[in-house]
Design a protein around this motif. Structure first.
Motif, PDB file in Angstrom:
ATOM      1  N   LEU A   6      10.965  97.809   8.603  1.00  0.00           N
ATOM      2  CA  LEU A   6      10.292  96.823   7.754  1.00  0.00           C
ATOM      3  C   LEU A   6      11.285  95.824   7.157  1.00  0.00           C
ATOM      4  O   LEU A   6      11.011  94.615   7.087  1.00  0.00           O
ATOM      5  CB  LEU A   6       9.519  97.524   6.639  1.00  0.00           C
ATOM      6  CG  LEU A   6       8.237  98.224   7.066  1.00  0.00           C
ATOM      7  CD1 LEU A   6       7.646  99.007   5.899  1.00  0.00           C
ATOM      8  CD2 LEU A   6       7.231  97.209   7.586  1.00  0.00           C
ATOM      9  N   LEU A   7      12.452  96.303   6.722  1.00  0.00           N
ATOM     10  CA  LEU A   7      13.467  95.396   6.177  1.00  0.00           C
ATOM     11  C   LEU A   7      13.985  94.431   7.244  1.00  0.00           C
ATOM     12  O   LEU A   7      14.196  93.249   6.969  1.00  0.00           O
ATOM     13  CB  LEU A   7      14.628  96.197   5.581  1.00  0.00           C
ATOM     14  CG  LEU A   7      14.342  96.899   4.256  1.00  0.00           C
ATOM     15  CD1 LEU A   7      15.517  97.770   3.861  1.00  0.00           C
ATOM     16  CD2 LEU A   7      14.040  95.891   3.173  1.00  0.00           C
ATOM     17  N   ALA A   8      14.163  94.934   8.467  1.00  0.00           N
ATOM     18  CA  ALA A   8      14.635  94.064   9.555  1.00  0.00           C
ATOM     19  C   ALA A   8      13.604  93.002   9.888  1.00  0.00           C
ATOM     20  O   ALA A   8      13.950  91.823  10.073  1.00  0.00           O
ATOM     21  CB  ALA A   8      14.961  94.907  10.783  1.00  0.00           C
ATOM     22  N   ILE A   9      12.341  93.392   9.957  1.00  0.00           N
ATOM     23  CA  ILE A   9      11.278  92.413  10.240  1.00  0.00           C
ATOM     24  C   ILE A   9      11.199  91.385   9.118  1.00  0.00           C
ATOM     25  O   ILE A   9      11.066  90.184   9.362  1.00  0.00           O
ATOM     26  CB  ILE A   9       9.926  93.137  10.439  1.00  0.00           C
ATOM     27  CG1 ILE A   9       9.952  93.937  11.749  1.00  0.00           C
ATOM     28  CG2 ILE A   9       8.769  92.150  10.447  1.00  0.00           C
ATOM     29  CD1 ILE A   9       8.776  94.849  11.924  1.00  0.00           C
ATOM     30  N   TRP A  10      11.298  91.851   7.867  1.00  0.00           N
ATOM     31  CA  TRP A  10      11.238  90.927   6.739  1.00  0.00           C
ATOM     32  C   TRP A  10      12.394  89.924   6.785  1.00  0.00           C
ATOM     33  O   TRP A  10      12.198  88.729   6.535  1.00  0.00           O
ATOM     34  CB  TRP A  10      11.266  91.720   5.431  1.00  0.00           C
ATOM     35  CG  TRP A  10      11.288  90.847   4.224  1.00  0.00           C
ATOM     36  CD1 TRP A  10      10.280  90.061   3.749  1.00  0.00           C
ATOM     37  CD2 TRP A  10      12.393  90.648   3.345  1.00  0.00           C
ATOM     38  NE1 TRP A  10      10.696  89.399   2.631  1.00  0.00           N
ATOM     39  CE2 TRP A  10      11.980  89.737   2.354  1.00  0.00           C
ATOM     40  CE3 TRP A  10      13.681  91.162   3.297  1.00  0.00           C
ATOM     41  CZ2 TRP A  10      12.823  89.333   1.336  1.00  0.00           C
ATOM     42  CZ3 TRP A  10      14.502  90.750   2.269  1.00  0.00           C
ATOM     43  CH2 TRP A  10      14.079  89.853   1.307  1.00  0.00           C
ATOM     44  N   LEU A  11      13.610  90.389   7.116  1.00  0.00           N
ATOM     45  CA  LEU A  11      14.754  89.483   7.194  1.00  0.00           C
ATOM     46  C   LEU A  11      14.578  88.467   8.320  1.00  0.00           C
ATOM     47  O   LEU A  11      14.931  87.294   8.170  1.00  0.00           O
ATOM     48  CB  LEU A  11      16.048  90.271   7.393  1.00  0.00           C
ATOM     49  CG  LEU A  11      16.611  90.950   6.156  1.00  0.00           C
ATOM     50  CD1 LEU A  11      17.810  91.799   6.525  1.00  0.00           C
ATOM     51  CD2 LEU A  11      16.979  89.940   5.100  1.00  0.00           C
ATOM     52  N   MET A  12      14.043  88.898   9.464  1.00  0.00           N
ATOM     53  CA  MET A  12      13.834  87.968  10.574  1.00  0.00           C
ATOM     54  C   MET A  12      12.800  86.905  10.212  1.00  0.00           C
ATOM     55  O   MET A  12      13.004  85.720  10.467  1.00  0.00           O
ATOM     56  CB  MET A  12      13.405  88.726  11.830  1.00  0.00           C
ATOM     57  CG  MET A  12      14.527  89.485  12.491  1.00  0.00           C
ATOM     58  SD  MET A  12      14.079  90.192  14.067  1.00  0.00           S
ATOM     59  CE  MET A  12      13.011  91.525  13.569  1.00  0.00           C
ATOM     60  N   VAL A  13      11.685  87.318   9.616  1.00  0.00           N
ATOM     61  CA  VAL A  13      10.653  86.355   9.220  1.00  0.00           C
ATOM     62  C   VAL A  13      11.201  85.413   8.158  1.00  0.00           C
ATOM     63  O   VAL A  13      10.946  84.206   8.185  1.00  0.00           O
ATOM     64  CB  VAL A  13       9.398  87.100   8.719  1.00  0.00           C
ATOM     65  CG1 VAL A  13       8.421  86.149   8.066  1.00  0.00           C
ATOM     66  CG2 VAL A  13       8.736  87.827   9.875  1.00  0.00           C
ATOM     67  N   ARG A  14      11.978  85.945   7.233  1.00  0.00           N
ATOM     68  CA  ARG A  14      12.584  85.113   6.188  1.00  0.00           C
ATOM     69  C   ARG A  14      13.536  84.081   6.793  1.00  0.00           C
ATOM     70  O   ARG A  14      13.567  82.930   6.387  1.00  0.00           O
ATOM     71  CB  ARG A  14      13.340  86.007   5.205  1.00  0.00           C
ATOM     72  CG  ARG A  14      13.914  85.285   4.038  1.00  0.00           C
ATOM     73  CD  ARG A  14      14.593  86.286   3.102  1.00  0.00           C
ATOM     74  NE  ARG A  14      15.244  85.599   2.039  1.00  0.00           N
ATOM     75  CZ  ARG A  14      16.462  85.061   2.112  1.00  0.00           C
ATOM     76  NH1 ARG A  14      17.140  85.166   3.217  1.00  0.00           N
ATOM     77  NH2 ARG A  14      16.990  84.438   1.088  1.00  0.00           N
ATOM     78  N   GLY A  15      14.316  84.508   7.778  1.00  0.00           N
ATOM     79  CA  GLY A  15      15.233  83.582   8.447  1.00  0.00           C
ATOM     80  C   GLY A  15      14.495  82.491   9.203  1.00  0.00           C
ATOM     81  O   GLY A  15      14.892  81.328   9.191  1.00  0.00           O
ATOM     82  N   LEU A  16      13.400  82.841   9.866  1.00  0.00           N
ATOM     83  CA  LEU A  16      12.612  81.834  10.569  1.00  0.00           C
ATOM     84  C   LEU A  16      11.992  80.842   9.596  1.00  0.00           C
ATOM     85  O   LEU A  16      11.994  79.637   9.836  1.00  0.00           O
ATOM     86  CB  LEU A  16      11.516  82.504  11.392  1.00  0.00           C
ATOM     87  CG  LEU A  16      11.973  83.261  12.635  1.00  0.00           C
ATOM     88  CD1 LEU A  16      10.798  84.003  13.255  1.00  0.00           C
ATOM     89  CD2 LEU A  16      12.583  82.306  13.636  1.00  0.00           C
ATOM     90  N   ALA A  17      11.453  81.345   8.489  1.00  0.00           N
ATOM     91  CA  ALA A  17      10.856  80.457   7.494  1.00  0.00           C
ATOM     92  C   ALA A  17      11.908  79.554   6.875  1.00  0.00           C
ATOM     93  O   ALA A  17      11.668  78.373   6.635  1.00  0.00           O
ATOM     94  CB  ALA A  17      10.163  81.280   6.411  1.00  0.00           C
ATOM     95  N   ARG A  18      13.096  80.096   6.648  1.00  0.00           N
ATOM     96  CA  ARG A  18      14.165  79.300   6.039  1.00  0.00           C
ATOM     97  C   ARG A  18      14.622  78.189   6.982  1.00  0.00           C
ATOM     98  O   ARG A  18      14.844  77.063   6.565  1.00  0.00           O
ATOM     99  CB  ARG A  18      15.334  80.214   5.686  1.00  0.00           C
ATOM    100  CG  ARG A  18      16.410  79.534   4.928  1.00  0.00           C
ATOM    101  CD  ARG A  18      17.445  80.535   4.503  1.00  0.00           C
ATOM    102  NE  ARG A  18      18.550  79.839   3.906  1.00  0.00           N
ATOM    103  CZ  ARG A  18      19.385  80.372   3.066  1.00  0.00           C
ATOM    104  NH1 ARG A  18      19.237  81.608   2.714  1.00  0.00           N
ATOM    105  NH2 ARG A  18      20.379  79.687   2.567  1.00  0.00           N
ATOM    106  N   SER A  19      14.745  78.486   8.282  1.00  0.00           N
ATOM    107  CA  SER A  19      15.158  77.449   9.223  1.00  0.00           C
ATOM    108  C   SER A  19      14.064  76.409   9.396  1.00  0.00           C
ATOM    109  O   SER A  19      14.345  75.232   9.590  1.00  0.00           O
ATOM    110  CB  SER A  19      15.531  78.062  10.566  1.00  0.00           C
ATOM    111  OG  SER A  19      14.386  78.635  11.171  1.00  0.00           O
TER     112      SER A  19
END
Length: 124
Positions: A6-19
């Protein structure tokens, strides 16, 4: 494992939203300037390491030595990863300023001793 996933998925989604936010929704926008160090992944990895260390301590207390020892190894690996990421992020240097543009054509000095307006009319 579920918390880590869950933490890995959250970080990936956060990175996509940030970019996506950095480009303003445009697909062909140039990359943004360096916004600074993002400490969220370091904190997430450190929290995950702490969680694994707590599980390892409980397994060792319960007599599950092989499972607890494996969790200790995983907790140490996550802790080292968090520290290495923190050191790499804090050691980042500020970007160098852009070089100044090349000077434009400078006319040679006027030989007659007059001002630059006189030389411009004479062609020398």
């Amino acid at each position: 494992a579920a918390a880590g996933a869950l933490l890995a998925i959250w970080l990936m989604v956060r990175g996509l939203a940030r970019s996506h936010e950095a480009t303003g929704g445009k697909l062909s926008a140039p990359p943004p300037a360096d916004p600074g160090t993002d400490w969220t992944p370091v904190v997430v990895i450190a929290v995950l390491a702490l969680l694994v260390a707590c599980v390892a301590a409980e397994l060792l207390r319960s007599g599950w030595y092989w499972s607890g020892g494996t969790q200790v190894v995983v907790a140490v690996a996550l802790g080292v990863t968090a520290l290495a990421t923190a050191v790499q992020g804090s050691g980042r240097e500020a970007p160098e300023p852009a070089p100044s543009p090349a000077p434009t054509y400078v006319s040679p000095p006027c030989r007659s001793g007059g001002d630059s307006d006189e030389c411009a009319r004479s062609g020398r």
